[in-house]
Write a protein that holds these residues in place. Sequence first.
Motif, PDB file in Angstrom:
ATOM      1  N   ARG A  67       0.844  -1.238  -0.103  1.00 20.39           N
ATOM      2  CA  ARG A  67      -0.008  -0.180   0.007  1.00 20.39           C
ATOM      3  C   ARG A  67       0.942   1.293  -0.178  1.00 20.39           C
ATOM      4  N   CYS A  68       0.341   2.344  -0.640  1.00 18.96           N
ATOM      5  CA  CYS A  68       1.049   3.403  -0.914  1.00 18.96           C
ATOM      6  C   CYS A  68       1.125   4.379   0.386  1.00 18.96           C
ATOM      7  N   THR A  69       2.548   4.621   1.011  1.00 17.74           N
ATOM      8  CA  THR A  69       2.616   5.348   2.277  1.00 17.74           C
ATOM      9  C   THR A  69       3.001   6.889   1.891  1.00 17.74           C
ATOM     10  N   PHE A  70       3.451   6.916   0.597  1.00 17.09           N
ATOM     11  CA  PHE A  70       3.698   8.585   0.260  1.00 17.09           C
ATOM     12  C   PHE A  70       3.978   8.599  -1.260  1.00 17.09           C
ATOM     13  N   CYS A  71       3.855   9.712  -2.038  1.00 15.88           N
ATOM     14  CA  CYS A  71       4.245   9.823  -3.360  1.00 15.88           C
ATOM     15  C   CYS A  71       4.349  11.308  -3.729  1.00 15.88           C
ATOM     16  N   ASN A  72       5.212  11.469  -4.589  1.00 15.94           N
ATOM     17  CA  ASN A  72       5.629  12.765  -5.035  1.00 15.94           C
ATOM     18  C   ASN A  72       4.831  13.419  -6.052  1.00 15.94           C
ATOM     19  N   ASN A  73       5.193  14.844  -6.447  1.00 12.49           N
ATOM     20  CA  ASN A  73       4.159  15.419  -7.228  1.00 12.49           C
ATOM     21  C   ASN A  73       4.467  14.675  -8.910  1.00 12.49           C
ATOM     22  N   SER A  74       5.939  14.491  -9.082  1.00 13.14           N
ATOM     23  CA  SER A  74       6.179  13.655 -10.416  1.00 13.14           C
ATOM     24  C   SER A  74       5.753  12.480 -10.673  1.00 13.14           C
ATOM     25  N   CYS A  75       5.349  11.735  -9.365  1.00  9.64           N
ATOM     26  CA  CYS A  75       4.698  10.653  -9.631  1.00  9.64           C
ATOM     27  C   CYS A  75       3.191  10.467 -10.073  1.00  9.64           C
ATOM     28  N   ILE A  76       2.669  11.361  -9.353  1.00  7.73           N
ATOM     29  CA  ILE A  76       1.108  11.844  -9.852  1.00  7.73           C
ATOM     30  C   ILE A  76       1.127  12.242 -11.055  1.00  7.73           C
ATOM     31  N   TYR A  77       2.008  13.132 -11.639  1.00  4.76           N
ATOM     32  CA  TYR A  77       1.903  13.633 -12.869  1.00  4.76           C
ATOM     33  C   TYR A  77       2.303  12.694 -14.099  1.00  4.76           C
ATOM     34  N   LEU A  78       3.253  11.950 -13.746  1.00  7.56           N
ATOM     35  CA  LEU A  78       3.687  11.002 -14.975  1.00  7.56           C
ATOM     36  C   LEU A  78       2.732   9.860 -14.982  1.00  7.56           C
ATOM     37  N   LEU A  79       1.855   9.576 -14.184  1.00  8.92           N
ATOM     38  CA  LEU A  79       0.976   8.645 -14.272  1.00  8.92           C
ATOM     39  C   LEU A  79      -0.407   9.141 -14.465  1.00  8.92           C
ATOM     40  N   GLY A  80      -0.588  10.462 -14.844  1.00  6.59           N
ATOM     41  CA  GLY A  80      -1.675  10.987 -15.173  1.00  6.59           C
ATOM     42  C   GLY A  80      -2.899  11.136 -14.138  1.00  6.59           C
ATOM     43  N   TYR A  81      -2.605  11.134 -12.836  1.00  6.61           N
ATOM     44  CA  TYR A  81      -3.576  11.076 -11.697  1.00  6.61           C
ATOM     45  C   TYR A  81      -3.492  12.947 -11.116  1.00  6.61           C
ATOM     46  N   LYS A  82      -4.388  13.099 -10.309  1.00  8.31           N
ATOM     47  CA  LYS A  82      -4.554  14.657  -9.955  1.00  8.31           C
ATOM     48  C   LYS A  82      -4.007  14.766  -8.668  1.00  8.31           C
ATOM     49  N   ALA A 133      -3.514   6.676 -15.691  1.00  5.68           N
ATOM     50  CA  ALA A 133      -4.943   6.795 -15.340  1.00  5.68           C
ATOM     51  C   ALA A 133      -5.715   6.474 -16.404  1.00  5.68           C
ATOM     52  N   ASP A 134      -5.391   6.997 -17.577  1.00  3.57           N
ATOM     53  CA  ASP A 134      -6.343   6.948 -18.699  1.00  3.57           C
ATOM     54  C   ASP A 134      -6.149   5.564 -19.419  1.00  3.57           C
ATOM     55  N   GLY A 135      -5.258   4.588 -18.941  1.00  5.22           N
ATOM     56  CA  GLY A 135      -5.474   3.148 -19.513  1.00  5.22           C
ATOM     57  C   GLY A 135      -4.226   3.095 -20.339  1.00  5.22           C
ATOM     58  N   THR A 136      -3.557   4.054 -20.835  1.00 11.25           N
ATOM     59  CA  THR A 136      -2.178   3.921 -21.596  1.00 11.25           C
ATOM     60  C   THR A 136      -1.301   3.736 -20.752  1.00 11.25           C
ATOM     61  N   SER A 137      -0.233   3.264 -21.308  1.00  7.25           N
ATOM     62  CA  SER A 137       1.055   2.902 -20.544  1.00  7.25           C
ATOM     63  C   SER A 137       2.460   3.861 -21.062  1.00  7.25           C
ATOM     64  N   ILE A 138       3.306   3.827 -20.142  1.00  2.91           N
ATOM     65  CA  ILE A 138       4.532   4.269 -20.262  1.00  2.91           C
ATOM     66  C   ILE A 138       5.649   3.307 -19.969  1.00  2.91           C
ATOM     67  N   ALA A 139       6.519   3.196 -20.988  1.00  4.25           N
ATOM     68  CA  ALA A 139       7.651   2.553 -20.732  1.00  4.25           C
ATOM     69  C   ALA A 139       8.651   3.092 -19.470  1.00  4.25           C
ATOM     70  N   VAL A 140       9.158   2.333 -18.338  1.00  7.60           N
ATOM     71  CA  VAL A 140       9.813   3.180 -17.367  1.00  7.60           C
ATOM     72  C   VAL A 140      11.042   2.379 -16.988  1.00  7.60           C
ATOM     73  N   GLU A 141      11.927   3.109 -16.261  1.00  7.65           N
ATOM     74  CA  GLU A 141      12.925   2.864 -15.792  1.00  7.65           C
ATOM     75  C   GLU A 141      12.933   2.746 -14.228  1.00  7.65           C
ATOM     76  N   TYR A 142      12.896   1.640 -13.422  1.00 11.53           N
ATOM     77  CA  TYR A 142      12.720   2.152 -12.020  1.00 11.53           C
ATOM     78  C   TYR A 142      13.763   1.377 -11.113  1.00 11.53           C
TER      79      TYR A 142
END
Length: 513
Positions: A67-82, A133-142
């Motif tokens: 479960r998510c305990t914290f997230c930064n703004n870039s996480c929200i933006y990159l994944l298309g959430y608000k 969030a919109d159902g599309t995907s992004i390639a990631v390096e994590y």
Amino acid sequence: MAKKISSAFNSMADKMYQLVHNLETKVKERTSELERANDALNKTKEELYLILDSTAEGIFGIDLEGRCTFCNNSCIYLLGYKRQSDFLGKRIHDLIQYKSPEGELVPFEKSKAYRTLTTGEKAHVTDEVYWKADGTSIAVEYYSYPKYKNGEIIGAVITFLDITERNKTEAQIRYLSCHDTLTGLMNRSYLEEALIVNDKEEKLPISIIFADLNGLKLVNDVFGHATGDNLIRRAGNILKKSCRTSDIIARVGGDEFIVLLPNTEAAAAQQIVDRIKLELMKETVNEVQCSMALGFDTKISTYQDIEKVMVNAEGEMYKEKFNLRKGFAQDTISSLIRSLQKKSIKEKDHSEIVAKLCSDIGKAMGLPEDEVKKLSEAGYLHDIGKVALDEAILSKDELNEHEKQQMRLHPVIGYRILNLFDATLDLAPGIYGHHEKWDGSGYPKGLKGQEIPMISRIISLVESYERRLARHGQPDEEAITSIFKELRAEAGTVFDPELVELFIQMMQKKERD
């Protein structure tokens, strides 16, 4: 006694007051310290969140249940959430990592983050996607890092970047490193590796086709490099259409192609060559027939050198190119003349009349038969360079300055065309100079007098006569006499004066006869 008791009580009260006062002071001091510590802690937290929210990387933390305990703004933006609440307290795997790039469901227990939680192993991943969030995907390096407290894992921190564009760029670089950008075929570098990879016993027999595109220089010179590029692409498409999916087709030079055919005997290679030729017959570019010289050879034994087989295939190609040269020249020139006459019907009559009059004047000059024939051919082909002009220019009687500049290119273009073929090589200089003038005011070089080739002088005079004659429709004797007068007036400035007199005498004799 009472006084002593009272004094003792007062002393005790003073001490108690002092103790209480000291206690209050200590409490206030400790409270101030705690407040300062709390302020410092809050400031540190604010700075930490500021740092987290200032990074380009997306960062989020998870507990042992994912479960998510914290997230930064870039996480929200990159994944298309608000907002953070879209993630906090939720199992983030089920939101962003539940599916592979191919669409296959991935349980949390199979994820790299789960391995970090259970084993403490750090993970670095570059071949997965996160779903937005919109159902599309992004390639990631994590990167996935374990989070410890008192020596025990209590969660994990994941940092990630969107590498979709980077992957596209890298894929494009990989593509360009082994493909020809114009045709989409493989390039020489790839072919050289493919020769090594396929030069094995289990790939025998190996056939190699060497192909050379005919007429590329002609098309480039006459119609421009954009049309030449189109010709190359057409040839590449024909090779792809005629070959099998397992065959390796490469463009190895400007007009050269090589086809590598593993597990292909000579008879099968010949069938492919025949298919290529059949498809070529169906294609034209600006009325120029697509044509290739093709040769092949086959390696049937491990003792044969694959490079030698390719050299043999090239040799066979050159044999065919030599044999086809004369026929290709004739077919190409005929195609260009047909194209010109299709654009402007009057050019057909003009060419035929000029050819006949050139032949007549050659005979009147007492030239040998081969020179008379040469004059006739030059007369027929003198305007072949107009094939590169727009049809609208050819159909106009009056041209603007820009159109005149375009028209003045046709002797040069005609020269380039005829200079490409052995059969017309000796006609090229005469075509080049047929708009020069006796006084040096003509084009393209401004030659004067005897500097102008005789063929050019004859064509210049004869075609001028024909153009003037055509303007009269059905010319009578008076019109012809007027034309002769005009030609004499321009003798010594536009035309060779001796030729003018010879031509007029010849035409008058024909009228009398």
